[in-house]
Design an enzyme around this catalytic site. Structure first.
Site, short mmCIF file in Angstrom:
data_model
loop_
_atom_site.label_atom_id
_atom_site.label_comp_id
_atom_site.label_asym_id
_atom_site.label_seq_id
_atom_site.Cartn_x
_atom_site.Cartn_y
_atom_site.Cartn_z
N CYS A 140 13.31 11.91 6.74
CA CYS A 140 13.32 11.50 8.15
C CYS A 140 14.70 11.71 8.76
O CYS A 140 14.84 11.85 9.96
CB CYS A 140 12.90 10.05 8.28
SG CYS A 140 13.82 8.95 7.19
N GLU B 181 9.10 17.14 15.00
CA GLU B 181 9.47 17.01 13.59
C GLU B 181 8.58 17.92 12.74
O GLU B 181 7.36 17.80 12.78
CB GLU B 181 9.30 15.56 13.12
CG GLU B 181 9.77 15.36 11.70
CD GLU B 181 9.55 13.94 11.18
OE1 GLU B 181 8.42 13.45 11.29
OE2 GLU B 181 10.51 13.35 10.67
N LYS C 266 0.85 -1.19 0.00
CA LYS C 266 0.00 0.00 0.00
C LYS C 266 0.90 1.25 0.00
O LYS C 266 1.52 1.58 1.01
CB LYS C 266 -0.90 0.02 1.24
CG LYS C 266 -1.81 1.23 1.30
CD LYS C 266 -1.58 1.98 2.58
CE LYS C 266 -2.15 3.36 2.66
NZ LYS C 266 -1.77 4.34 1.67
N GLU D 94 9.35 2.29 11.06
CA GLU D 94 10.31 3.39 10.93
C GLU D 94 9.53 4.70 10.96
O GLU D 94 8.58 4.86 10.20
CB GLU D 94 11.09 3.27 9.61
CG GLU D 94 12.08 2.13 9.59
CD GLU D 94 13.18 2.27 10.62
OE1 GLU D 94 13.47 3.39 11.06
OE2 GLU D 94 13.74 1.22 11.02
P1 NDP Z 1 1.94 8.95 7.64
O1 NDP Z 1 2.14 8.32 8.96
O2 NDP Z 1 0.91 9.99 7.48
O3 NDP Z 1 1.59 7.83 6.55
C1 NDP Z 1 2.44 6.73 6.33
C2 NDP Z 1 1.64 5.62 5.67
O4 NDP Z 1 0.69 5.12 6.61
C3 NDP Z 1 0.85 6.09 4.45
O5 NDP Z 1 0.83 5.10 3.47
C4 NDP Z 1 -0.53 6.30 5.06
O6 NDP Z 1 -1.56 6.25 4.11
C5 NDP Z 1 -0.60 5.13 6.01
N1 NDP Z 1 -1.62 5.24 7.04
C6 NDP Z 1 -2.23 6.34 7.52
N2 NDP Z 1 -3.15 6.01 8.46
C7 NDP Z 1 -3.12 4.67 8.58
C8 NDP Z 1 -3.85 3.72 9.36
N3 NDP Z 1 -4.77 4.09 10.22
N4 NDP Z 1 -3.55 2.42 9.22
C9 NDP Z 1 -2.59 2.01 8.37
N5 NDP Z 1 -1.89 2.86 7.57
C10 NDP Z 1 -2.15 4.17 7.68
O7 NDP Z 1 3.37 9.47 7.18
P2 NDP Z 1 3.74 10.33 5.89
O8 NDP Z 1 3.34 9.60 4.65
O9 NDP Z 1 3.25 11.71 6.11
O10 NDP Z 1 5.34 10.28 5.91
C11 NDP Z 1 6.12 11.20 6.59
C12 NDP Z 1 6.67 10.60 7.86
O11 NDP Z 1 7.43 9.43 7.54
C13 NDP Z 1 7.62 11.52 8.59
O12 NDP Z 1 7.33 11.49 9.97
C14 NDP Z 1 8.97 10.90 8.33
O13 NDP Z 1 9.95 11.20 9.30
C15 NDP Z 1 8.66 9.46 8.28
N6 NDP Z 1 9.70 8.72 7.58
C16 NDP Z 1 10.51 7.88 8.30
C17 NDP Z 1 11.55 7.19 7.70
C18 NDP Z 1 12.38 6.24 8.47
O14 NDP Z 1 12.92 5.32 7.86
N7 NDP Z 1 12.54 6.41 9.77
C19 NDP Z 1 11.84 7.38 6.26
C20 NDP Z 1 10.92 8.27 5.60
C21 NDP Z 1 9.89 8.91 6.25
P3 NDP Z 1 -2.05 7.61 3.38
O15 NDP Z 1 -0.93 8.18 2.64
O16 NDP Z 1 -3.10 7.14 2.49
O17 NDP Z 1 -2.54 8.49 4.49
#
Ligand code: NDP
Length: 478
Positions: free
Chosen positions: A281, A380, A172, A247
């Site tokens: 991140c 963040e 997804k 992560e």
């Molecule tokens: P989100 O937490 O908003 O979303 C991440 C994923 O989770 C998306 O595919 C999202 O879907 C999905 N999601 C949202 N709600 C749910 C739920 N209830 N159940 C299951 N899945 C769900 O993060 P972002 O996409 O905004 O990404 C940014 C974040 O990612 C930052 O905090 C960044 O630091 C972190 N990050 C961490 C990394 C690491 O390796 N530590 C690397 C890169 C980023 P949808 O998009 O449809 O909402």
């Protein structure tokens, strides 16, 4: 305009709704329409993955290696085209997009080889006449939930090891960036995998992601995203005893000691904090700077920042592309207001700017006179915003660096071997960088953090086997 379907059980399947994918450099540019799946389609994808799992788990590793190698080769051959698509949908610059695609290709090629390198152990038993073997087996069906900021590299570093070690996958992608995910799925779909081994279901986290979390046939969840969503994912997965790897965010420090090479330190700060629009991140959003170099560092960094070109991600000469969408832009602007209200000084940037096309353009913002207690130093922001926190000594800088709820990447610029060595040992982070930016990592070594940044075993390199396999100990009486 092409409608992009989901990939379920080896077939392209229309979703229940389709959503336009908008270019953040130009909101008038619709990249394509992408079908959203509903819960029943996710259920079908999980059923297909579960059905394919047993025979894929015992498949010949050479056939898995060949399939992954084909995927890697095609990604690399098309890196310019796919890099441009990525830049167009996510907003990082074209060269950054191409670099990310090349990394995804290299990851598939690396895991093609890992198919043939999975090891076990054979040990002497403490009992006579018994053989002991330790082997690794696939976990089963893996649900992969990815964020928007690395639309192809993060899916690659989850999907490739999952498949390499014999798991079937339901993927997804983030709602904001379906184009790169769809292009990757289309390549994987032609790589010769049996039907059902790989499935793509696009759509909202609350629908598609949640369905993956809830289904008992999904044996493991690999998630990257925000800390808030990560906590929910962890609870759901642990609640039904699924294996989980999470992560999350970062508030990564870059320490600049008085003896640092100024050019190196400014380069590290500029690259680490602001490139890819600060939407990483691993971004060094806390610059912890010795008092002896503080004014020179701030002056040099401010000058460089003011000269950066913020513009369309696809334009030649653009240094910083747009912010990914209105929601993220609002969050960045809000934190700039918060920083000012907390008493930090905005040294440069933080302005909304107009370009030829309507996009989410924000000039990179540098705050000085920050304390580590301010919200802009602790939370963040995930945009082109960094704060400079003064430090009295190396020990003070190390304390400040570690005083954060996060623990992903931690950097230091110094010419002192003593301090560099001490910092590598005592930085409370999963990754430590000496005289190199906190963002930007190799693809063949572990990636991940501590504290609020990560939960579960590491991603990438051969360490990924820890998550994507389960260990079996066998005893055999001779
Ligand atoms: P989100 O937490 O908003 O979303 C991440 C994923 O989770 C998306 O595919 C999202 O879907 C999905 N999601 C949202 N709600 C749910 C739920 N209830 N159940 C299951 N899945 C769900 O993060 P972002 O996409 O905004 O990404 C940014 C974040 O990612 C930052 O905090 C960044 O630091 C972190 N990050 C961490 C990394 C690491 O390796 N530590 C690397 C890169 C980023 P949808 O998009 O449809 O909402």
């Amino acid at each position: 305009m092409q409608h992009h379907k989901n990939f379920i059980g080896g077939e392209w399947a229309a979703g229940t709704s389709d959503v336009p994918n908008i270019n953040p450099s130009n909101m008038l540019d619709v990249i394509g329409h992408y079908d959203h799946a509903d819960a029943s389609q996710v259920e079908r994808a999980i059923a297909a993955a579960a059905q394919a799992a047993p025979s894929w788990a015992v498949s010949n590793p050479q056939s898995r290696a060949d399939a992954l190698d084909r995927v890697g080769s095609e990604i690399l051959a098309r890196k310019e085209e796919l890099g441009e698509l990525l830049a167009r949908e996510e907003g990082k610059t074209r060269p950054e997009g191409i670099g990310e695609v090349a990394r995804a290709g290299a990851i598939f090629k690396f895991y093609a080889q890992e198919c043939l390198r999975l090891r076990g152990d054979k040990l002497a038993s403490v009992r006579p006449g018994i053989d002991v073997e330790v082997t690794r087996e696939p976990v089963g069906v893996v649900g992969i939930i990815a964020p928007w900021n690395f639309p192809i590299a993060i899916p690659a570093w989850k999907i490739a090891p999952a498949l390499a070690f014999g798991n079937s996958v339901v993927f997804k992608p983030a709602e904001l960036v379906p184009a790169s995910a769809w292009a990757l799925a289309e390549i994987i779909g032609r790589a010769g995998l049996p039907s059902g081994v790989f499935n793509l279901v696009m759509g909202r986290g609350a629908v598609v992601g949640q369905a993956l979390l809830d289904d008992p046939r999904v044996d493991a969840i690999s998630f990257t995203g925000s800390t808030a969503t990560g906590a929910k994912v962890a609870q759901a997965a642990i609640g039904r005893m699924a294996k989980v790897q999470i992560e999350m965010g970062g508030k990564n420090p870059l320490v600049v000691l008085d003896d640092a090479d100024l050019d190196v330190a400014v380069h590290c700060a500029l690259q680490g904090a602001f490139f890819s629009t600060g939407q990483r991140c691993t971004a060094s959003s806390r610059l912890i700077v010795g008092k002896g170099i503080h004014s020179r560092f701030v002056a040099a960094l401010t000058e460089k920042l003011a000269a950066l070109r913020v513009d369309d991600a696809l334009k030649a000469g653009t240094d910083i592309g747009p912010v990914v969408d209105q929601l993220q832009l609002d969050q960045d602007i809000d934190y700039i207001r918060i920083g000012r209200e907390e008493g930090a000084r905005l040294a440069v940037g933080g302005q909304l700017v107009k370009r030829d096309t309507p996009g989410f353009y924000l000039t990179p913002a540098l705050f000085t006179d920050c304390s580590n207690e301010m919200r802009i130093s602790r939370e963040e922001i995930f945009g082109p915003v960094a704060c400079v926190i003064p430090a009295d000594s190396y020990e003070h800088a190390l304390d400040l660096a570690n005083d954060t709820p996060f623990g992903l990447s931690s950097g230091i610029c110094t010419q002192s071997l003593k301090h560099a060595t001490h910092y590598k040992r005592h930085a409370q982070a999963g990754m430590v960088m000496v005289n190199t930016p906190t963002a930007g990592v190799d693809y063949h070594v572990p990636f991940g953090g501590r504290k609020g940044s990560s939960y579960g075993s590491r991603e990438q390199g051969s360490y990924a086997a820890e998550f994507f396999t389960t260990v079996k100990t066998s005893y055999c009486a001779a």
